[in-house]
Design a protein around this motif. Structure first.
Motif, short mmCIF file in Angstrom:
data_model
loop_
_atom_site.label_atom_id
_atom_site.label_comp_id
_atom_site.label_asym_id
_atom_site.label_seq_id
_atom_site.Cartn_x
_atom_site.Cartn_y
_atom_site.Cartn_z
N ASP A 107 1.97 -14.92 -67.93
CA ASP A 107 0.60 -15.23 -67.53
C ASP A 107 0.00 -13.97 -66.92
N PHE A 108 -0.99 -13.39 -67.61
CA PHE A 108 -1.58 -12.11 -67.20
C PHE A 108 -3.07 -12.32 -66.99
N ARG A 109 -3.57 -12.03 -65.79
CA ARG A 109 -4.99 -12.25 -65.48
C ARG A 109 -5.58 -11.05 -64.75
N TYR A 110 -6.87 -10.86 -64.96
CA TYR A 110 -7.62 -9.90 -64.16
C TYR A 110 -8.10 -10.65 -62.94
N ALA A 164 -11.57 -10.42 -74.14
CA ALA A 164 -12.73 -11.21 -73.73
C ALA A 164 -12.77 -11.34 -72.20
N GLU A 165 -11.62 -11.59 -71.60
CA GLU A 165 -11.56 -11.73 -70.15
C GLU A 165 -11.90 -10.42 -69.44
N TYR A 166 -11.42 -9.31 -70.00
CA TYR A 166 -11.70 -8.02 -69.37
C TYR A 166 -13.19 -7.68 -69.47
N THR A 167 -13.83 -8.04 -70.57
CA THR A 167 -15.27 -7.83 -70.72
C THR A 167 -16.02 -8.59 -69.64
N GLU A 168 -15.66 -9.85 -69.41
CA GLU A 168 -16.30 -10.65 -68.36
C GLU A 168 -15.98 -10.11 -66.97
N PHE A 169 -14.74 -9.68 -66.78
CA PHE A 169 -14.31 -9.11 -65.51
C PHE A 169 -15.15 -7.87 -65.16
N LYS A 170 -15.36 -6.99 -66.15
CA LYS A 170 -16.17 -5.78 -65.91
C LYS A 170 -17.60 -6.12 -65.55
N LYS A 171 -18.14 -7.14 -66.21
CA LYS A 171 -19.51 -7.58 -65.88
C LYS A 171 -19.57 -8.12 -64.46
N ALA A 172 -18.62 -8.96 -64.12
CA ALA A 172 -18.61 -9.61 -62.79
C ALA A 172 -18.51 -8.60 -61.66
N PHE A 173 -17.70 -7.54 -61.88
CA PHE A 173 -17.49 -6.56 -60.80
C PHE A 173 -18.27 -5.26 -61.03
N PHE A 186 -3.66 -1.51 -69.94
CA PHE A 186 -2.76 -2.38 -70.69
C PHE A 186 -3.34 -2.74 -72.06
N LEU A 187 -4.62 -3.12 -72.09
CA LEU A 187 -5.26 -3.51 -73.35
C LEU A 187 -5.18 -2.43 -74.42
N PRO A 188 -5.54 -1.17 -74.12
CA PRO A 188 -5.44 -0.14 -75.16
C PRO A 188 -4.03 0.03 -75.70
N ILE A 189 -3.03 -0.08 -74.84
CA ILE A 189 -1.64 0.08 -75.30
C ILE A 189 -1.24 -1.10 -76.18
N LEU A 190 -1.60 -2.30 -75.77
CA LEU A 190 -1.31 -3.48 -76.59
C LEU A 190 -2.00 -3.37 -77.95
N ARG A 241 3.25 -11.67 -84.51
CA ARG A 241 2.00 -10.90 -84.47
C ARG A 241 0.81 -11.80 -84.14
N GLN A 242 0.75 -12.95 -84.78
CA GLN A 242 -0.38 -13.86 -84.57
C GLN A 242 -0.52 -14.23 -83.09
N GLN A 243 0.61 -14.50 -82.43
CA GLN A 243 0.57 -14.82 -81.00
C GLN A 243 0.08 -13.63 -80.18
N LEU A 244 0.59 -12.45 -80.52
CA LEU A 244 0.23 -11.24 -79.79
C LEU A 244 -1.25 -10.90 -80.00
N GLU A 245 -1.76 -11.13 -81.19
CA GLU A 245 -3.18 -10.88 -81.47
C GLU A 245 -4.08 -11.85 -80.68
N ILE A 246 -3.68 -13.11 -80.62
CA ILE A 246 -4.46 -14.09 -79.84
C ILE A 246 -4.47 -13.68 -78.37
N PHE A 247 -3.30 -13.31 -77.85
CA PHE A 247 -3.18 -12.85 -76.47
C PHE A 247 -4.09 -11.64 -76.23
N TYR A 248 -4.07 -10.69 -77.15
CA TYR A 248 -4.90 -9.49 -77.04
C TYR A 248 -6.39 -9.87 -77.03
N ASN A 249 -6.80 -10.72 -77.95
CA ASN A 249 -8.22 -11.12 -78.04
C ASN A 249 -8.68 -11.85 -76.79
N GLU A 250 -7.83 -12.72 -76.26
CA GLU A 250 -8.18 -13.43 -75.03
C GLU A 250 -8.31 -12.47 -73.85
#
Length: 197
Positions: free
Chosen positions: A12-15, A185-194, A71-75, A173-182
């Motif tokens: 479970d990885f969260r910003y 999206a969360e990081y985009t919202e996180f950057k907006k919020a802060f 983390f996102l760019p490496i993933l 791969r499919q699981q890892l791609e879903i994780f990456y996409n989620e």
């Protein structure tokens, strides 16, 4: 919330929040949606400023990286290239190593000691490699993740030791791609919020 699952095991990885030029992550290791790490052994009290309205859930711990998320760019690079990569923030509370083809670097040597199994596994690996050459990346391509937390996250520890606890996960791969996409999206919202550039 981005959660990577391997059977009933979860990463479970969260910003969490942004504090004085630091991206703060909240990380949990779960089994059947229950925290693996006990609250009694985790360190909470000596962490940097935690906002009054933020509560660390039971069994989770915090880590941070300076200015932005790396983390996102490496993933994303692993998914693009199928090459092994490792991420560790500036303060090494956590390390995530990702390997494609479901083989940890020295696993073939371990398997070789087991005799006939090696031939079968090599045949499977060759068939998979041929399929990828013909058709490209496949949703069921296998990856291994090693998620390691330093003893610094544990109560009464005073410094980083390079020793710790971790998860080993086999995912597709499919699981890892879903994780990456989620996460993206969360990081985009996180950057907006802060209001992060």
């Amino acid at each position: 919330m981005a959660v990577l699952m391997s059977y009933d095991l979860a990463f479970d990885f969260r910003y969490a929040f942004f504090d004085d030029d630091w991206v703060i992550y909240q990380i949990g290791f779960l089994w059947k949606n229950e925290p693996i790490l006990r609250e009694q052994v985790l360190k909470y009290q000596d962490w940097r400023e935690i906002p009054e309205d933020y509560e660390i859930p039971q069994g989770a711990f915090l880590a941070n990286d300076v200015r932005e998320d790396w983390f996102l760019p490496i993933l994303g690079h692993v998914l693009d290239t199928d090459k092994a990569e490792c991420w560790q923030p500036l303060e090494p509370d956590i390390t995530v190593a990702i390997y494609s083809d479901n083989f940890f670097p020295f696993a073939p040597e371990i398997i070789e000691r087991k005799g006939q199994q090696l031939q079968y596994l090599n045949e499977m690996k060759e068939a998979k490699k041929k399929l990828k050459e013909e058709k490209g990346k496949q949703p069921d391509d296998r990856f291994q993740l090693f998620v390691f937390a330093d003893t610094k996250i544990l109560k009464d520890s005073v410094s980083y030791t390079g020793s710790g606890i971790g998860l080993k996960m086999n995912v597709k791969r499919q699981q890892l791609e879903i994780f990456y996409n989620e996460l993206e999206a969360e990081y985009t919202e996180f950057k907006k919020a802060f209001k992060i550039d």
